[in-house]
Motif scaffolding. Structure first.
Motif, PDB file in Angstrom:
ATOM      1  N   TRP A  33       0.800  -1.227   0.000  1.00 31.41           N
ATOM      2  CA  TRP A  33       0.000   0.000   0.000  1.00 31.41           C
ATOM      3  C   TRP A  33       0.830   1.273   0.000  1.00 31.41           C
ATOM      4  O   TRP A  33       0.337   2.333  -0.409  1.00 31.41           O
ATOM      5  CB  TRP A  33      -0.940   0.009   1.210  1.00 31.41           C
ATOM      6  N   ILE A  34       2.067   1.224   0.437  1.00 38.86           N
ATOM      7  CA  ILE A  34       2.895   2.439   0.493  1.00 38.86           C
ATOM      8  C   ILE A  34       3.046   3.097  -0.879  1.00 38.86           C
ATOM      9  O   ILE A  34       2.826   4.306  -1.004  1.00 38.86           O
ATOM     10  CB  ILE A  34       4.261   2.147   1.155  1.00 38.86           C
ATOM     11  N   PRO A  35       3.383   2.374  -1.951  1.00 33.51           N
ATOM     12  CA  PRO A  35       3.498   3.036  -3.247  1.00 33.51           C
ATOM     13  C   PRO A  35       2.173   3.638  -3.717  1.00 33.51           C
ATOM     14  O   PRO A  35       2.149   4.724  -4.310  1.00 33.51           O
ATOM     15  CB  PRO A  35       3.941   1.921  -4.201  1.00 33.51           C
ATOM     16  N   GLU A  36       1.077   2.956  -3.429  1.00 30.63           N
ATOM     17  CA  GLU A  36      -0.226   3.483  -3.825  1.00 30.63           C
ATOM     18  C   GLU A  36      -0.525   4.788  -3.104  1.00 30.63           C
ATOM     19  O   GLU A  36      -1.042   5.732  -3.703  1.00 30.63           O
ATOM     20  CB  GLU A  36      -1.325   2.458  -3.534  1.00 30.63           C
ATOM     21  N   LEU A  37      -0.221   4.855  -1.827  1.00 28.63           N
ATOM     22  CA  LEU A  37      -0.492   6.068  -1.069  1.00 28.63           C
ATOM     23  C   LEU A  37       0.408   7.217  -1.490  1.00 28.63           C
ATOM     24  O   LEU A  37       0.012   8.382  -1.419  1.00 28.63           O
ATOM     25  CB  LEU A  37      -0.325   5.798   0.434  1.00 28.63           C
ATOM     26  N   ILE A  38       1.621   6.911  -1.929  1.00 29.03           N
ATOM     27  CA  ILE A  38       2.530   7.960  -2.391  1.00 29.03           C
ATOM     28  C   ILE A  38       2.092   8.486  -3.755  1.00 29.03           C
ATOM     29  O   ILE A  38       2.112   9.694  -4.008  1.00 29.03           O
ATOM     30  CB  ILE A  38       3.980   7.430  -2.439  1.00 29.03           C
ATOM     31  N   LEU A  39       1.666   7.608  -4.644  1.00 30.83           N
ATOM     32  CA  LEU A  39       1.302   8.015  -6.005  1.00 30.83           C
ATOM     33  C   LEU A  39      -0.107   8.593  -6.123  1.00 30.83           C
ATOM     34  O   LEU A  39      -0.395   9.286  -7.094  1.00 30.83           O
ATOM     35  CB  LEU A  39       1.443   6.828  -6.950  1.00 30.83           C
ATOM     36  N   LEU A  40      -0.976   8.335  -5.173  1.00 26.96           N
ATOM     37  CA  LEU A  40      -2.360   8.798  -5.271  1.00 26.96           C
ATOM     38  C   LEU A  40      -2.495  10.313  -5.432  1.00 26.96           C
ATOM     39  O   LEU A  40      -3.252  10.761  -6.305  1.00 26.96           O
ATOM     40  CB  LEU A  40      -3.171   8.310  -4.062  1.00 26.96           C
ATOM     41  N   PRO A  41      -1.805  11.149  -4.659  1.00 27.84           N
ATOM     42  CA  PRO A  41      -1.962  12.605  -4.857  1.00 27.84           C
ATOM     43  C   PRO A  41      -1.543  13.051  -6.262  1.00 27.84           C
ATOM     44  O   PRO A  41      -2.197  13.924  -6.860  1.00 27.84           O
ATOM     45  CB  PRO A  41      -1.049  13.224  -3.800  1.00 27.84           C
ATOM     46  N   PHE A  42      -0.493  12.456  -6.795  1.00 33.60           N
ATOM     47  CA  PHE A  42      -0.063  12.827  -8.149  1.00 33.60           C
ATOM     48  C   PHE A  42      -1.088  12.406  -9.188  1.00 33.60           C
ATOM     49  O   PHE A  42      -1.351  13.120 -10.154  1.00 33.60           O
ATOM     50  CB  PHE A  42       1.302  12.204  -8.462  1.00 33.60           C
ATOM     51  N   ARG A  43      -1.698  11.246  -8.999  1.00 37.86           N
ATOM     52  CA  ARG A  43      -2.747  10.804  -9.914  1.00 37.86           C
ATOM     53  C   ARG A  43      -3.951  11.728  -9.860  1.00 37.86           C
ATOM     54  O   ARG A  43      -4.539  12.056 -10.890  1.00 37.86           O
ATOM     55  CB  ARG A  43      -3.196   9.386  -9.559  1.00 37.86           C
ATOM     56  N   LEU A  44      -4.327  12.134  -8.648  1.00 39.98           N
ATOM     57  CA  LEU A  44      -5.471  13.038  -8.516  1.00 39.98           C
ATOM     58  C   LEU A  44      -5.213  14.370  -9.198  1.00 39.98           C
ATOM     59  O   LEU A  44      -6.090  14.920  -9.877  1.00 39.98           O
ATOM     60  CB  LEU A  44      -5.802  13.252  -7.036  1.00 39.98           C
ATOM     61  N   ILE A  45      -4.017  14.909  -9.030  1.00 46.76           N
ATOM     62  CA  ILE A  45      -3.667  16.170  -9.694  1.00 46.76           C
ATOM     63  C   ILE A  45      -3.681  15.989 -11.206  1.00 46.76           C
ATOM     64  O   ILE A  45      -4.205  16.833 -11.945  1.00 46.76           O
ATOM     65  CB  ILE A  45      -2.286  16.675  -9.198  1.00 46.76           C
ATOM     66  N   PHE A  46      -3.141  14.881 -11.695  1.00 47.75           N
ATOM     67  CA  PHE A  46      -3.127  14.602 -13.128  1.00 47.75           C
ATOM     68  C   PHE A  46      -4.549  14.523 -13.677  1.00 47.75           C
ATOM     69  O   PHE A  46      -4.876  15.120 -14.702  1.00 47.75           O
ATOM     70  CB  PHE A  46      -2.371  13.298 -13.394  1.00 47.75           C
ATOM     71  N   TRP A  47      -5.420  13.778 -12.977  1.00 46.75           N
ATOM     72  CA  TRP A  47      -6.806  13.646 -13.441  1.00 46.75           C
ATOM     73  C   TRP A  47      -7.539  14.981 -13.399  1.00 46.75           C
ATOM     74  O   TRP A  47      -8.366  15.279 -14.254  1.00 46.75           O
ATOM     75  CB  TRP A  47      -7.555  12.633 -12.599  1.00 46.75           C
ATOM     76  N   LEU A  48      -7.244  15.813 -12.402  1.00 48.98           N
ATOM     77  CA  LEU A  48      -7.871  17.124 -12.292  1.00 48.98           C
ATOM     78  C   LEU A  48      -7.472  18.007 -13.470  1.00 48.98           C
ATOM     79  O   LEU A  48      -8.330  18.609 -14.130  1.00 48.98           O
ATOM     80  CB  LEU A  48      -7.468  17.784 -10.972  1.00 48.98           C
ATOM     81  N   PHE A  49      -6.166  18.096 -13.760  1.00 51.10           N
ATOM     82  CA  PHE A  49      -5.712  18.907 -14.888  1.00 51.10           C
ATOM     83  C   PHE A  49      -6.222  18.361 -16.213  1.00 51.10           C
ATOM     84  O   PHE A  49      -6.576  19.118 -17.112  1.00 51.10           O
ATOM     85  CB  PHE A  49      -4.182  18.999 -14.911  1.00 51.10           C
ATOM     86  N   ARG A  50      -6.254  17.049 -16.335  1.00 52.99           N
ATOM     87  CA  ARG A  50      -6.745  16.434 -17.567  1.00 52.99           C
ATOM     88  C   ARG A  50      -8.230  16.749 -17.783  1.00 52.99           C
ATOM     89  O   ARG A  50      -8.650  17.080 -18.887  1.00 52.99           O
ATOM     90  CB  ARG A  50      -6.534  14.932 -17.467  1.00 52.99           C
ATOM     91  N   GLY A  51      -9.014  16.680 -16.711  1.00 49.60           N
ATOM     92  CA  GLY A  51     -10.437  17.000 -16.800  1.00 49.60           C
ATOM     93  C   GLY A  51     -10.686  18.460 -17.127  1.00 49.60           C
ATOM     94  O   GLY A  51     -11.526  18.794 -17.956  1.00 49.60           O
ATOM     95  N   VAL A  52      -9.918  19.340 -16.484  1.00 48.44           N
ATOM     96  CA  VAL A  52     -10.056  20.772 -16.766  1.00 48.44           C
ATOM     97  C   VAL A  52      -9.626  21.078 -18.203  1.00 48.44           C
ATOM     98  O   VAL A  52     -10.261  21.850 -18.913  1.00 48.44           O
ATOM     99  CB  VAL A  52      -9.240  21.604 -15.745  1.00 48.44           C
ATOM    100  N   GLY A  53      -8.557  20.429 -18.651  1.00 53.26           N
ATOM    101  CA  GLY A  53      -8.094  20.629 -20.026  1.00 53.26           C
ATOM    102  C   GLY A  53      -9.135  20.158 -21.054  1.00 53.26           C
ATOM    103  O   GLY A  53      -9.380  20.834 -22.052  1.00 53.26           O
TER     104      GLY A  53
END
Length: 60
Positions: A33-53
């Protein structure tokens, strides 16, 4: 009927005690679970920018 029910309860209790969660299993779960918890904020930011774009691209 009562004897059957009591034997059923004994078997169920034994099976629950037999399947204990070990320390090794806990450590392996945490390591997975450690890698998932580290990468989750970056994924959320990526999805947010992608959706806004995509939203901006659809409006123009």
């Amino acid at each position: 009927m009562i004897e059957w029910w009591q034997s059923k309860k004994r078997k169920t209790r034994k099976s629950k005690e037999h399947n204990k969660y070990s320390l090794l299993e806990l450590l392996l779960d945490v390591l997975c679970w450690i890698p998932e918890l580290i990468l989750l904020p970056f994924r959320l930011i990526f999805w947010l920018f992608r959706g806004v774009g995509r939203l901006i691209a659809d409006l123009s």
